[in-house]
Scaffold this motif. Structure first.
Motif, PDB file in Angstrom:
ATOM      1  N   TRP A   1       0.051  -6.433   8.963  1.00 32.79           N
ATOM      2  CA  TRP A   1      -1.035  -6.896   8.097  1.00 32.79           C
ATOM      3  C   TRP A   1      -1.232  -8.409   8.245  1.00 32.79           C
ATOM      4  O   TRP A   1      -2.347  -8.874   8.437  1.00 32.79           O
ATOM      5  CB  TRP A   1      -0.755  -6.541   6.624  1.00 32.79           C
ATOM      6  CG  TRP A   1      -1.675  -7.295   5.716  1.00 32.79           C
ATOM      7  CD1 TRP A   1      -3.011  -7.088   5.554  1.00 32.79           C
ATOM      8  CD2 TRP A   1      -1.339  -8.416   4.893  1.00 32.79           C
ATOM      9  NE1 TRP A   1      -3.536  -8.011   4.680  1.00 32.79           N
ATOM     10  CE2 TRP A   1      -2.529  -8.838   4.264  1.00 32.79           C
ATOM     11  CE3 TRP A   1      -0.156  -9.116   4.633  1.00 32.79           C
ATOM     12  CZ2 TRP A   1      -2.564  -9.924   3.382  1.00 32.79           C
ATOM     13  CZ3 TRP A   1      -0.201 -10.192   3.753  1.00 32.79           C
ATOM     14  CH2 TRP A   1      -1.399 -10.585   3.138  1.00 32.79           C
TER      15      TRP A   1
ATOM     16  N   ASP B   1      -7.513   1.119  -7.561  1.00 31.92           N
ATOM     17  CA  ASP B   1      -6.815   0.878  -6.303  1.00 31.92           C
ATOM     18  C   ASP B   1      -5.310   0.984  -6.571  1.00 31.92           C
ATOM     19  O   ASP B   1      -4.812   0.362  -7.502  1.00 31.92           O
ATOM     20  CB  ASP B   1      -7.194  -0.530  -5.816  1.00 31.92           C
ATOM     21  CG  ASP B   1      -6.750  -0.773  -4.395  1.00 31.92           C
ATOM     22  OD1 ASP B   1      -6.390   0.197  -3.711  1.00 31.92           O
ATOM     23  OD2 ASP B   1      -6.756  -1.948  -3.971  1.00 31.92           O
TER      24      ASP B   1
ATOM     25  N   LYS C   1       0.851  -1.200   0.000  1.00 35.06           N
ATOM     26  CA  LYS C   1       0.000   0.000   0.000  1.00 35.06           C
ATOM     27  C   LYS C   1       0.881   1.241   0.000  1.00 35.06           C
ATOM     28  O   LYS C   1       0.559   2.244  -0.622  1.00 35.06           O
ATOM     29  CB  LYS C   1      -0.871  -0.003   1.246  1.00 35.06           C
ATOM     30  CG  LYS C   1      -1.845  -1.140   1.258  1.00 35.06           C
ATOM     31  CD  LYS C   1      -3.166  -0.704   1.777  1.00 35.06           C
ATOM     32  CE  LYS C   1      -4.210  -1.673   1.298  1.00 35.06           C
ATOM     33  NZ  LYS C   1      -5.555  -1.240   1.561  1.00 35.06           N
TER      34      LYS C   1
ATOM     35  N   ARG D   1      -4.343 -10.588  -0.665  1.00 37.09           N
ATOM     36  CA  ARG D   1      -5.043  -9.504   0.038  1.00 37.09           C
ATOM     37  C   ARG D   1      -6.465  -9.330  -0.474  1.00 37.09           C
ATOM     38  O   ARG D   1      -7.053  -8.260  -0.345  1.00 37.09           O
ATOM     39  CB  ARG D   1      -4.275  -8.187  -0.099  1.00 37.09           C
ATOM     40  CG  ARG D   1      -3.241  -8.008   0.974  1.00 37.09           C
ATOM     41  CD  ARG D   1      -2.748  -6.587   1.081  1.00 37.09           C
ATOM     42  NE  ARG D   1      -3.385  -5.909   2.200  1.00 37.09           N
ATOM     43  CZ  ARG D   1      -2.793  -4.984   2.946  1.00 37.09           C
ATOM     44  NH1 ARG D   1      -1.558  -4.616   2.678  1.00 37.09           N
ATOM     45  NH2 ARG D   1      -3.440  -4.410   3.955  1.00 37.09           N
TER      46      ARG D   1
ATOM     47  N   CYS E   1     -10.378  -9.176  -0.697  1.00 37.06           N
ATOM     48  CA  CYS E   1     -11.316  -8.660   0.314  1.00 37.06           C
ATOM     49  C   CYS E   1     -11.721  -9.749   1.313  1.00 37.06           C
ATOM     50  O   CYS E   1     -12.129 -10.835   0.919  1.00 37.06           O
ATOM     51  CB  CYS E   1     -12.559  -8.136  -0.386  1.00 37.06           C
ATOM     52  SG  CYS E   1     -13.916  -7.763   0.718  1.00 37.06           S
TER      53      CYS E   1
ATOM     54  N   ARG F   1      -4.611 -10.234   9.297  1.00 40.75           N
ATOM     55  CA  ARG F   1      -5.246 -11.023   8.239  1.00 40.75           C
ATOM     56  C   ARG F   1      -5.559 -12.433   8.763  1.00 40.75           C
ATOM     57  O   ARG F   1      -6.633 -12.962   8.560  1.00 40.75           O
ATOM     58  CB  ARG F   1      -4.301 -11.071   7.028  1.00 40.75           C
ATOM     59  CG  ARG F   1      -4.750 -11.936   5.887  1.00 40.75           C
ATOM     60  CD  ARG F   1      -5.570 -11.161   4.895  1.00 40.75           C
ATOM     61  NE  ARG F   1      -6.307 -12.033   4.018  1.00 40.75           N
ATOM     62  CZ  ARG F   1      -7.136 -11.620   3.075  1.00 40.75           C
ATOM     63  NH1 ARG F   1      -7.347 -10.344   2.894  1.00 40.75           N
ATOM     64  NH2 ARG F   1      -7.782 -12.468   2.330  1.00 40.75           N
TER      65      ARG F   1
END
Ligand code: HEM
Length: 542
Positions: free
Chosen positions: A121, A363, A97, A433, A435, A125
């Protein structure tokens, strides 16, 4: 083929590519005078296109590689599935990101999953995937949606149905609906946004303002502008600070209250995460990320779906017929989890709708080290790379010559829903990653849409309304979606038992039986709804 082999093949393919692009620097070039940059800077694109994403789609369709550069923004934009797979899976590590994105949302989201990379993350996750795959969490989420529909959504629509001047902004209704649902799911808190008799929730107002102002940071010409405003606590940054402070106070009170309560039997995410995490600030960040991720996406997806349906009455009929077939035509209850699973046409229709109108239209990631994409595009370290689901849904080379048409059938094979390659359709992102709320979101969307389609006739208040989007993290329709609502006669007959309405509904039922044979459902699936149980059973068996 092993993953190393496939990676080597991709690399050699990339080496062979003689894209002249390779020599171009990928970095920001604010003075660029190329055609794209000039059109962007002078906004002349808007003379021909209503939305920036429509212009980008046009440019990407024209580009041989499916990739373009907007030098003045330092942005590489791609609609090439090979590039998308490369950045979201093969080299995920090289396309995080990045700091520019996490700085924009950092004050609101802190270290929440939506805003971090690396170990932070990975930890969230793993923890969140475990919780979301738990059966009791899934049924808790479903019960929340069902109860919000029964107790608020349907009564609200019924209260305006048939009224003269009874125009309702459906986008606003969906935003309130999804905020109530995601707050109940994440915190076990009901802000009651859709309950018109309740005062507007302070939390909802503060959260709304905080996410709008945070997204607004991305629109400033240079991040320096909002950073200076933040430093001196000026204008929008002052408002943002106040809104975030209020969100934090309310979250703190809630967390404290939960710490003093026995939450072992509670199914909301906050209560469940509490068992693993002691740090209350971190806990707040994790849950706020879920609220942001799960709120506007659902509202956006439902808004554009109903806009598309208003121009496709045949699709509405086919959805009604399929649901009659699965649930029984007299059944006015909401569909169960299992019944939804059997509605392949509905599943196809919502996927098709998001192909044309993905809630997250684009994105961006930030390249960590110099790299070359599979189509030969050179990416310098620090460059922003954007994959563009909106444009990808409109690429003839991915979806064929009828790519601009709304055709749920393209997702069906012998009446059964077929997934496509997720890198061709990265509406929920794709790869590691992807959704986390995908399944939950789809169930929510289908339950809401079906409940309205089966009980109401919804027409656009301005039948020629085109969709113009406001810039932001999620696609929002600029002027909302004003609609006129009528209850369907059958529904009135069963629920209110007026003799006149009962006669109308009986006549309609007879008419439906007579026309059944020639129905759109039959044309689409090659069998009538009454035959479909046998049909599906034999499909499953074979
Ligand atoms: C139609 C509905 C939805 C769509 C189209 C959608 C789309 C997306 C997209 C494109 C991303 C990637 C964003 C990024 O990394 O920049 C994402 C991530 C995420 N979504 Fe959704 N979403 C939807 C509903 C939901 C719901 C209902 C929830 C909550 C339960 C949710 C939770 C998340 C989370 C936690 C992430 C971050 C995953 C990670 O970074 O590992 N989403 N979603």
């Amino acid at each position: 083929m092993s993953s190393t082999e496939s990676q080597t093949n991709t690399t050699s393919k990339r080496k062979k590519s003689s894209n002249s692009d390779i020599k171009l620097p990928g970095k920001l070039k604010p003075w660029c005078s190329c055609e794209i940059c000039q059109s962007f800077v002078s906004s002349t694109w808007s003379l021909e296109f209503s939305n920036l994403c429509d212009w980008y789609s046009h440019l990407l369709r024209r580009s041989e590689s499916g990739t373009i550069r907007v030098h003045v923004l330092g942005n590489i934009i791609t609609a090439n599935p090979e590039n998308v797979e490369y950045m979201l899976k093969t080299r995920l590590d090289n396309y995080p990101k990045g700091k520019p994105f996490s700085a924009i949302l950092g004050d609101l989201l802190g270290k929440g999953i939506f805003n971090v990379d690396g170990h932070l993350w990975k930890f969230q996750r793993k923890m969140a995937s475990l919780e979301l795959s738990n059966l009791s969490v899934k049924s808790y989420a479903f019960e929340i949606v069902v109860s919000e529909i029964r107790s608020r959504l349907i009564p609200l629509l019924s209260s305006v149905a048939g009224k003269e001047n009874g125009v309702l902004d459906l986008q606003d209704v969906f935003r309130r609906f999804s905020f109530d649902s995601i707050c109940k799911f994440s915190f076990g808190l009901d802000p009651g946004c859709l309950e018109l008799s309740l005062p507007v929730s302070e939390f909802a107002v503060a959260f709304d303002l905080a996410s709008k102002l945070s997204a607004g940071r991305a629109l400033t010409v240079s991040p320096l502008i909002w950073k200076i405003k933040r430093f001196f606590n000026l204008g929008s940054e002052k408002k943002l600070r106040e809104a975030i402070k209020l969100v934090n106070v309310l979250a703190e009170v809630l967390i404290k209250h939960k710490r003093n309560t026995d939450v072992s039997s509670h199914e909301d995410l906050l209560s469940r995460f509490m068992a693993t995490i002691d740090d209350d600030k971190f806990l707040r960040d994790i849950v706020i990320s879920f609220v942001l991720a799960g709120r506007d996406t659902i509202a956006s997806a439902l808004t554009t779906f109903f806009w598309l349906l208003s121009n496709h009455p045949d699709v509405i009929l086919a959805i009604r017929e399929e649901s009659d077939c699965v649930m029984g035509s007299k059944n006015r209850d909401l569909a169960s989890f299992e019944q939804l699973r059997d509605m392949h046409y509905l599943q196809a229709a919502v996927h098709e709708s998001m192909r044309l109108f993905p809630p997250v239209q684009f994105d961006s990631k930030f390249c960590h080290e110099d790299d070359i994409l599979p189509d030969g595009t050179f990416v310098a370290k620090g460059t922003r790379v954007t994959y563009h689901p909106y444009a990808m849904g409109r690429m003839e080379r991915i979806w064929g010559p009828n790519c601009l048409e709304f055709k749920p059938e393209r997702w069906l094979q012998d009446g059964v829903f077929k997934q496509v390659n997720p890198f061709h359709y990265p509406v929920f992102q794709a790869g590691p990653r992807v959704c986390l709320g995908k399944e939950m979101g789809l169930v929510e969307m289908k339950t809401v849409a079906l409940s309205l389609i089966r009980q109401f006739d919804i027409q656009m208040a301005s039948p020629n309304q085109t969709l113009q989007f406001t810039p932001g993290l999620t696609a929002t329709v600029k002027k909302g979606l004003p609609v006129l609502i009528q209850s369907l006669p059958i529904f009135i007959a069963i629920h209110r038992m007026h003799i006149g309405d009962a006669i109308i509904s009986l006549s309609l039922t007879l008419l439906l039986v007579v026309t059944n044979y020639h129905s759109p459902y039959r044309r689409r699936f090659g069998h009538t709804p009454s035959q479909c149980h046998t049909y599906k059973y034999s499909q499953t068996r074979s």
